[in-house]
Design a protein around this motif. Structure first.
Motif, short mmCIF file in Angstrom:
data_model
loop_
_atom_site.label_atom_id
_atom_site.label_comp_id
_atom_site.label_asym_id
_atom_site.label_seq_id
_atom_site.Cartn_x
_atom_site.Cartn_y
_atom_site.Cartn_z
N MET A 1 -9.60 -10.66 3.34
CA MET A 1 -10.37 -11.69 4.01
C MET A 1 -11.85 -11.45 3.67
SD MET A 1 -10.74 -12.61 8.07
CE MET A 1 -9.57 -11.38 8.44
N LYS A 5 -15.16 -16.46 6.95
CA LYS A 5 -13.94 -16.23 7.72
C LYS A 5 -13.91 -14.78 8.23
CE LYS A 5 -8.93 -16.49 7.57
NZ LYS A 5 -7.74 -16.75 6.73
N ARG A 6 -14.27 -13.84 7.38
CA ARG A 6 -14.30 -12.41 7.77
C ARG A 6 -15.27 -12.21 8.92
NH1 ARG A 6 -13.57 -7.17 5.91
NH2 ARG A 6 -15.23 -5.75 6.51
N VAL A 8 -16.41 -14.40 11.13
CA VAL A 8 -15.97 -15.07 12.36
C VAL A 8 -14.87 -14.26 13.04
CG1 VAL A 8 -14.80 -17.13 13.26
CG2 VAL A 8 -16.70 -17.38 11.65
N VAL A 9 -13.90 -13.79 12.28
CA VAL A 9 -12.82 -12.97 12.86
C VAL A 9 -13.39 -11.67 13.42
CG1 VAL A 9 -10.72 -11.65 12.31
CG2 VAL A 9 -10.99 -13.99 11.46
#
Length: 146
Positions: A1, A5-6, A8-9
């Motif tokens: 990831m 995206k990385r 946010v997670v």
């Protein structure tokens, strides 16, 4: 990831656990009731999310320009101290205002949280990287923890 995206997670998971833990810790180290402890935790989380995005973006840019890639023990400690030190500057005035205490007392409360969160941040980052892998720009030529 990778990429957004990385981030946010990472931020979502980190802050979810941080809200619960910091509300409990604030209740234990202050005279605040559960509602105020939770309120401060949520506000602190919102500030931490913004700081986290900015700090990690800058930290990863710095990492990309380093001669040695990877995240050694020293780099992980630098990351945790840098993040938590910046957050301390933002949160002390808010704690003082919310709990109607002096800046020194707010500083002491925040330092209590900081000690815990230094270990939490260090551990969370290590586990997050183990589960999701390192960012693409840092994964080449890894340096081991020695």
């Amino acid at each position: 990831m990778q990429g957004v995206k990385r981030r946010v997670v990472y931020v979502g998971l980190y802050e979810l656990v941080a809200i619960v833990l910091s509300a409990i810790l604030l209740k234990l180290i202050s005279n605040a009731d559960a509602v105020n402890s939770f309120g401060i935790a949520v506000v602190a989380s919102a500030i931490a999310i913004l700081w986290n995005l900015a700090f990690n973006y800058g930290f990863e840019l710095w990492e990309k320009h380093r001669k040695y890639q990877g995240r050694s023990l020293g780099i992980r400690v630098l990351h945790a101290v840098g993040f938590e030190g910046g957050l301390l500057i933002f949160l002390v005035p808010i704690i003082a205002w919310w709990l109607e205490v002096g800046l020194f007392q707010a500083l002491l409360m925040d330092l209590g949280l900081l000690v815990f969160f230094l270990f939490y941040t260090f551990t969370f980052n290590w586990v997050f990287d183990a589960v999701f892998g390192l960012p693409a720009g840092v994964a080449a030529n890894p340096v081991t923890c020695s």
